[in-house]
Scaffold this active site. Structure first.
Site, PDB file in Angstrom:
ATOM      1  N   ARG A 174       0.810  -1.220   0.000  1.00 42.88           N
ATOM      2  CA  ARG A 174       0.000   0.000   0.000  1.00 42.88           C
ATOM      3  C   ARG A 174       0.843   1.272   0.000  1.00 42.88           C
ATOM      4  O   ARG A 174       0.437   2.306   0.513  1.00 42.88           O
ATOM      5  CB  ARG A 174      -0.965   0.005   1.203  1.00 42.88           C
ATOM      6  N   SER A 225     -10.830   1.182   2.929  1.00 42.71           N
ATOM      7  CA  SER A 225     -10.125   0.715   4.120  1.00 42.71           C
ATOM      8  C   SER A 225      -9.473   1.887   4.845  1.00 42.71           C
ATOM      9  O   SER A 225      -8.773   2.692   4.239  1.00 42.71           O
ATOM     10  CB  SER A 225      -9.050  -0.311   3.741  1.00 42.71           C
ATOM     11  N   GLU A 295      -4.473   3.928   6.367  1.00 42.06           N
ATOM     12  CA  GLU A 295      -4.278   3.781   4.919  1.00 42.06           C
ATOM     13  C   GLU A 295      -4.922   4.957   4.200  1.00 42.06           C
ATOM     14  O   GLU A 295      -4.446   5.406   3.163  1.00 42.06           O
ATOM     15  CB  GLU A 295      -4.886   2.460   4.447  1.00 42.06           C
TER      16      GLU A 295
END
Length: 302
Positions: A174, A225, A295
């Site tokens: 990520r 998320s 995130e």
């Protein structure tokens, strides 16, 4: 700022608005105004806009389709540039796909699957733009952008534009080099796909879409998320184990479907979401001695 607005308007670069509410441009439907908001109608227009903005020494921020993004209640100072229509074209040459940073990931994955090309199946339910997907190294179902990006054209914070190879993008979970080491935004990407059986590719796409629909709260405004998975643990499982699913502060609520999603249950502010994020971090640290990292991108005036 009025002089800058007038210059940008006269430059015929695309849509230019004053005090545009960014809640209209984020999937969680939260965010204060941008002093000036631009949607360039081409890459050339984007470059022209950057020149004008830099000449006035004004701060600028680039966003995509507004997923994975939390904008502060006071909005964003300076100019906000949205990569969308006009920067969402793509060109397919065999198994090589060149695509604009403003292109919808879901739309692109659907079109490509129907052409019998494999590589984007994992992205079938990711509601962002290609530019954002490269920036975040978006992924799901065991794959991510690092597996298909050949190179990306990057607009850096100093206004320069350069192509970076997959290796130079320094992808990890990520993350890419664009987030901290060399801050910048992907305005175009070249992807390597593979020819496959159309029926098999479409079937995998549908399976992934069904999984997201059945396990994630897309019936509420949300930003995707919220936390990175603190591997080998999973953020959603930790939140659920801590008994936090359904917990609400103001209009922000931890989804009852998935612990790693915070939804706008109605009238939520960015501060509501930030307070809820802080509460989750504190709870997980106290219960499991695990530090949670966000995130979701958090930007804007403090």
């Amino acid at each position: 700022m009025k002089t800058l607005f007038n210059e940008l308007t006269e430059a015929n670069i695309g849509k230019v608005l004053e005090n545009e509410p960014l809640a209209k441009h984020t999937t969680i439907k939260i965010g204060g105004p941008a002093d000036i908001y631009i949607e360039p109608n081409s890459t050339d227009s984007l470059c022209k806009a950057i020149e004008i903005i830099k000449d006035k020494n004004v701060k600028w921020t680039v966003i995509g389709r507004g997923s994975n993004l939390l904008v502060a209640d006071k909005g964003i100072e300076g100019v906000v540039i949205k990569l969308g229509a006009g920067m969402d074209d793509f060109d397919l040459n065999g198994e090589i796909l060149t695509v604009g940073g403003g292109c919808s990931v879901i739309r692109l994955a659907t079109i490509i699957s129907k052409k019998g090309l494999s590589g984007l199946e994992f992205a079938s339910g990711i509601p962002g733009s290609i530019g954002g997907a490269v920036y975040m190294n978006a992924g799901a179902h065991g794959s991510d952008m690092s597996n298909i990006v050949v190179k990306a054209r990057i607009l850096f914070n100093d206004g320069t534009i350069q192509w970076l190879s997959n290796e130079e993008l320094d992808f990890s979970y990520r993350t890419s080099i664009l987030q901290e080491k060399r801050p910048g935004i992907c305005i175009e990407a070249v992807l390597q796909l593979k020819t496959g059986e159309k029926e098999d590719i479409v079937a995998v796409m549908q399976k992934n879409k069904d999984y997201r629909r059945d396990t994630q709260p897309w019936n509420y405004p949300c930003a995707g998320s919220i936390f990175r998975n603190p591997l080998p643990n999973y953020a959603g499982q930790l939140v659920e184990a801590a008994g936090l699913k359904g917990y609400q502060l103001g209009g922000a609520k931890i989804s009852e479907m998935h612990g790693n999603f915070i939804v706008n249950a109605g009238g939520a502010t960015a501060q509501d979401v930030l307070d809820l994020i802080a509460f989750v971090k504190k709870t997980i640290l106290e219960k499991y001695d695990i530090r949670m990292e966000t995130e979701v991108e958090i930007i804007g005036r403090n």
